[in-house]
Design an enzyme around this catalytic site. Structure first.
Site, PDB file in Angstrom:
ATOM      1  N   VAL A   1      67.639  13.435 -16.659  1.00 57.12           N
ATOM      2  CA  VAL A   1      66.888  12.217 -17.021  1.00 57.12           C
ATOM      3  C   VAL A   1      65.941  12.594 -18.161  1.00 57.12           C
ATOM      4  O   VAL A   1      65.278  13.635 -18.115  1.00 57.12           O
ATOM      5  CB  VAL A   1      66.107  11.670 -15.804  1.00 57.12           C
ATOM      6  CG1 VAL A   1      65.303  10.426 -16.189  1.00 57.12           C
ATOM      7  CG2 VAL A   1      67.069  11.343 -14.664  1.00 57.12           C
TER       8      VAL A   1
ATOM      9  N   GLY B   1      69.723  18.842 -10.358  1.00 64.96           N
ATOM     10  CA  GLY B   1      69.794  18.219 -11.686  1.00 64.96           C
ATOM     11  C   GLY B   1      70.564  19.103 -12.662  1.00 64.96           C
ATOM     12  O   GLY B   1      70.432  20.321 -12.659  1.00 64.96           O
TER      13      GLY B   1
ATOM     14  N   GLN C   1      60.801  32.941  -6.864  1.00 70.35           N
ATOM     15  CA  GLN C   1      61.598  32.713  -8.077  1.00 70.35           C
ATOM     16  C   GLN C   1      60.764  32.809  -9.346  1.00 70.35           C
ATOM     17  O   GLN C   1      61.257  32.546 -10.437  1.00 70.35           O
ATOM     18  CB  GLN C   1      62.344  31.382  -7.993  1.00 70.35           C
ATOM     19  CG  GLN C   1      61.484  30.129  -8.037  1.00 70.35           C
ATOM     20  CD  GLN C   1      62.305  28.878  -7.760  1.00 70.35           C
ATOM     21  OE1 GLN C   1      62.687  28.599  -6.635  1.00 70.35           O
ATOM     22  NE2 GLN C   1      62.586  28.101  -8.800  1.00 70.35           N
TER      23      GLN C   1
ATOM     24  N   LEU D   1      56.607  15.555  -8.597  1.00 75.22           N
ATOM     25  CA  LEU D   1      57.836  14.783  -8.783  1.00 75.22           C
ATOM     26  C   LEU D   1      57.767  13.881 -10.010  1.00 75.22           C
ATOM     27  O   LEU D   1      56.747  13.253 -10.288  1.00 75.22           O
ATOM     28  CB  LEU D   1      58.095  13.941  -7.535  1.00 75.22           C
ATOM     29  CG  LEU D   1      58.240  14.736  -6.238  1.00 75.22           C
ATOM     30  CD1 LEU D   1      58.458  13.790  -5.060  1.00 75.22           C
ATOM     31  CD2 LEU D   1      59.375  15.757  -6.331  1.00 75.22           C
TER      32      LEU D   1
ATOM     33  N   HIS E   1      63.495  13.913 -10.582  1.00 75.96           N
ATOM     34  CA  HIS E   1      63.622  14.132  -9.133  1.00 75.96           C
ATOM     35  C   HIS E   1      64.010  12.833  -8.426  1.00 75.96           C
ATOM     36  O   HIS E   1      64.819  12.837  -7.497  1.00 75.96           O
ATOM     37  CB  HIS E   1      62.272  14.593  -8.541  1.00 75.96           C
ATOM     38  CG  HIS E   1      61.800  15.930  -9.023  1.00 75.96           C
ATOM     39  ND1 HIS E   1      60.646  16.082  -9.750  1.00 75.96           N
ATOM     40  CD2 HIS E   1      62.308  17.177  -8.861  1.00 75.96           C
ATOM     41  CE1 HIS E   1      60.462  17.370 -10.021  1.00 75.96           C
ATOM     42  NE2 HIS E   1      61.452  18.052  -9.498  1.00 75.96           N
TER      43      HIS E   1
HETATM   44  O1  PAF Z   1      64.933  23.384  -9.285  1.00 76.21           O
HETATM   45  C1  PAF Z   1      63.936  23.627  -8.572  1.00 76.21           C
HETATM   46  O2  PAF Z   1      62.977  22.854  -8.530  1.00 76.21           O
HETATM   47  C2  PAF Z   1      63.902  24.895  -7.742  1.00 76.21           C
HETATM   48  O3  PAF Z   1      64.525  25.942  -8.395  1.00 76.21           O
HETATM   49  C3  PAF Z   1      64.503  24.707  -6.333  1.00 76.21           C
HETATM   50  C4  PAF Z   1      65.976  24.352  -6.388  1.00 76.21           C
HETATM   51  C5  PAF Z   1      63.744  23.593  -5.596  1.00 76.21           C
HETATM   52  C6  PAF Z   1      64.358  25.988  -5.524  1.00 76.21           C
HETATM   53  O4  PAF Z   1      63.035  26.349  -5.381  1.00 76.21           O
END
Ligand code: PAF
Length: 286
Positions: free
Chosen positions: A173, A144, A58, A30, A34
């Site tokens: 940010v 974001g 992903q 973080l 965040h």
């Molecule tokens: O933006 C991210 O950190 C990721 O793509 C998310 C939205 C947490 C999904 O894994």
């Protein structure tokens, strides 16, 4: 702050709650970007839940899943200090048990920009966000603006699948020199980090050109490219001007237009964007 690792426990916690629930989905490590999402959720909801989950689906096969920065203990401490009510930290096998075979695929806008460079990326994002939304049943979810295409994909998914969730978008940010905060910034060595400051300079150039009446993408993109290429450590993946709805490339800018970029600095891939609009422009003085 409750630390919850199983879907069953998360559901039990959720269904005992009354009032509005905000979720801040994250992959951890973080930073202040965040925490801006967390603060906004806390100011708008009775309860705020943050998720920490480095979502394997992903990442492409040649991407940085294994070395993606993880620091669960310091994330938990930071969330606890900020007053978040619960943190959901599922394992990969909790989210994707053996035999997992269902995917959420938003078409159209996922085939351009990040989607073209990272095939399958948005399928992973949409699938994990659907799962988080189904598990937590939030009133609002916070994302974001730095991940502009992700925001549009999630909004489209929520609308197409009639999910009763408000998607709240929080401004990017930035560090003092304008670099957008990102967990991947930790990969940059000192000279790469210095070079990275040209990204926001290029976005500001686009904003200044737009403010002084330039509407031709064929003028704006080369001007941005020249600024980025002044840094030999940077290789451009794309610089694009798109409509901020369907993400189609546009030749002449109409408000609002999304100016976005992806670059490699060494092995680190960074993205950033700015929205050019007649009413307000997402900039900050540096
Ligand atoms: O933006 C991210 O950190 C990721 O793509 C998310 C939205 C947490 C999904 O894994």
């Amino acid at each position: 702050m409750r630390i919850i690792r199983s879907i069953t426990e998360m559901r039990e916690f959720r269904y005992a709650l009354s009032g509005s629930v905000g979720i801040v989905p994250t992959m951890g490590c973080l930073h202040n970007g965040h925490m801006a999402l967390v603060r906004q959720s806390m100011s708008e909801n009775t309860i705020t839940i943050t998720s920490l989950f480095v979502n394997p689906t992903q990442f492409g096969p040649r991407e940085d899943f294994d070395k993606y920065p993880r620091d669960e203990q310091s994330d938990i401490k930071r969330l606890e200090q900020s007053g978040v009510d619960a943190v959901f930290i599922p394992s990969s096998s909790e989210m994707y048990p053996d035999g997992f075979d269902s995917w959420v695929d938003v078409s159209g806008i996922t085939h351009v920009l990040e989607g073209a460079c990272r095939p399958g990326h948005f399928r992973g994002v949409a699938t994990v966000c659907s799962k988080l939304f189904n598990i937590i049943n939030p009133t609002r979810a916070y994302f974001g603006q730095k991940d502009a295409q992700q925001v549009l994909v999630i909004k489209k998914m929520v609308s197409d699948l009639s999910m009763n969730i408000e998607i709240v978008v929080v401004p990017t940010v930035r560090e003092d020199d304008g670099l957008a905060m990102s967990s991947r910034n930790v990969y940059l060595n000192p000279s790469e980090r210095r070079a990275a400051s040209v990204l926001y300079k290029a976005l500001l150039k686009a904003q200044r050109m737009y403010s002084s009446g330039e509407r031709d993408a064929k003028a704006i993109i080369p001007a941005m490219t020249a600024i980025i290429q002044s840094e030999p450590l940077i290789r451009i993946d794309y610089v694009a001007v798109s409509d901020n709805a369907g993400l189609k490339d546009i030749e002449f800018l109409r408000s609002p237009a999304l100016v976005s970029m992806a670059v490699f600095i060494g092995k680190t891939r960074l993205i950033d964007n700015i929205i050019l609009s007649n009413s307000d422009v997402d900039t900050q003085a540096i």
